[in-house]
Design a protein around this motif. Sequence first.
Motif, short mmCIF file in Angstrom:
data_model
loop_
_atom_site.label_atom_id
_atom_site.label_comp_id
_atom_site.label_asym_id
_atom_site.label_seq_id
_atom_site.Cartn_x
_atom_site.Cartn_y
_atom_site.Cartn_z
N MET A 113 16.77 46.35 66.22
CA MET A 113 18.17 46.05 66.49
C MET A 113 18.87 45.70 65.17
SD MET A 113 19.81 43.15 68.98
CE MET A 113 19.07 41.80 68.07
N LEU A 114 20.03 46.30 64.95
CA LEU A 114 20.80 46.03 63.74
C LEU A 114 21.53 44.69 63.88
CD1 LEU A 114 21.88 47.09 61.01
CD2 LEU A 114 23.82 48.05 62.29
N ILE A 115 21.29 43.78 62.94
CA ILE A 115 21.98 42.49 62.92
C ILE A 115 23.28 42.59 62.16
CG2 ILE A 115 21.80 40.05 62.33
CD1 ILE A 115 19.90 40.93 64.52
N ASN A 116 23.22 43.06 60.94
CA ASN A 116 24.44 43.29 60.17
C ASN A 116 24.13 44.24 59.02
OD1 ASN A 116 23.08 41.45 58.43
ND2 ASN A 116 24.14 39.75 59.43
N CYS A 117 25.19 44.82 58.49
CA CYS A 117 25.10 45.76 57.40
C CYS A 117 26.34 45.55 56.53
CB CYS A 117 25.03 47.19 57.93
SG CYS A 117 24.89 48.47 56.66
N VAL A 118 26.14 45.00 55.33
CA VAL A 118 27.26 44.57 54.50
C VAL A 118 27.09 45.12 53.09
CG1 VAL A 118 28.56 42.58 53.65
CG2 VAL A 118 27.38 42.44 55.85
N ALA A 119 28.20 45.51 52.50
CA ALA A 119 28.22 45.98 51.12
C ALA A 119 28.78 44.90 50.22
CB ALA A 119 29.05 47.25 51.01
N TYR A 120 28.18 44.75 49.01
CA TYR A 120 28.61 43.74 48.04
C TYR A 120 28.82 44.43 46.69
CZ TYR A 120 26.84 40.40 51.47
OH TYR A 120 26.61 39.69 52.62
N GLN A 121 29.79 43.90 45.94
CA GLN A 121 30.04 44.42 44.59
C GLN A 121 30.53 43.29 43.70
OE1 GLN A 121 32.99 47.55 44.28
NE2 GLN A 121 31.93 48.46 42.54
#
Length: 327
Positions: A1-9
């Motif tokens: 199960m996907l909890i979260n998917c976040v991009a950072y820069q």
Amino acid sequence: MLINCVAYQHGAKLADIDVDSISDYIARPDCFVWVALSDPEPEELAMMQSEFGLHELAVEDASHGHQRPKIEEYGDSLFVVMHLVEPIAATADSEATFNVGEVDVFVGLNYVLSVRSRSRSGFLGVRERCEREPELLRNGSGFVLYALMDAVVDRYFPVIDALEVELEEVEQQIFSQGEPRASIKRLYELKQRAMVLKHAVAPLLEGAGKLHGGRVPQICAGSQEYFRDVVDHLSRINGSIESIRDTISTAVHVNLSMVTISDGEVTKRLAAWASIFAVCTAFAGIWGMNFEAMPELKWRYGYLMALGLITATCGVLYWRFRKAGWL
């Protein structure tokens, strides 16, 4: 199960993204993607393998689970396995035990994938912590790996404290004349749980050492001092586990010694009473012989005299045994 998917820069959160957009973001300079999964299906892992280019052996380990804690290098990426030790309180039908979950972390220069299995404890607090420290998050995926490892290791400390408190209770029970078998059973249950924690800590301590000393992987190059802190915590926990195991072994020996002493007291009491009754038996045996030339057998007061002599002798023996502490 996907909890979260976040991009950072540059240490700041860009956006919550879809899985299909991962490849677009990891192609950007100074950008990395952090994905968290919980008890994933094989299809989800296969999708992540395709997006991040994960090594097939690492994916196989994550799919099967029940891996020994370890840190492995696959080219420019790392694969980290850690155990999540969660106490389960005792009930009327079962003893206290541990639920051993697992978190597998895939770390590359532009991605972090954490896969949590068989555990109810999430890492949302870790993500919030990282986002509150953008200067440290600029170090990229290496700092995220540190934050995850630090969170897992910090959860071992309450487990150690609970084991020490329970061990103190058992030690008090030993000297309060409790049931010896119950004390030994609790001690061995404690030892078993300590070994479960030992199996989670010792291999991780061995692997974490190469993240701050010697040839450090490029991913961790900017966070070496933080990994040194993790190793220090693991060393303290490992030392506490060894201390608990030694104390348990000592407590078992003390408990057995207390049982031996208690049995010795019972033996002394039985021996004292046996000696007293042996005197009665000796007198009765002497006067029970069928010889005609025993004048006291025909004496009018012989019976009363015999009873008096037996009683007096037994009384003297009882007094001496009482004075010696045998009765």
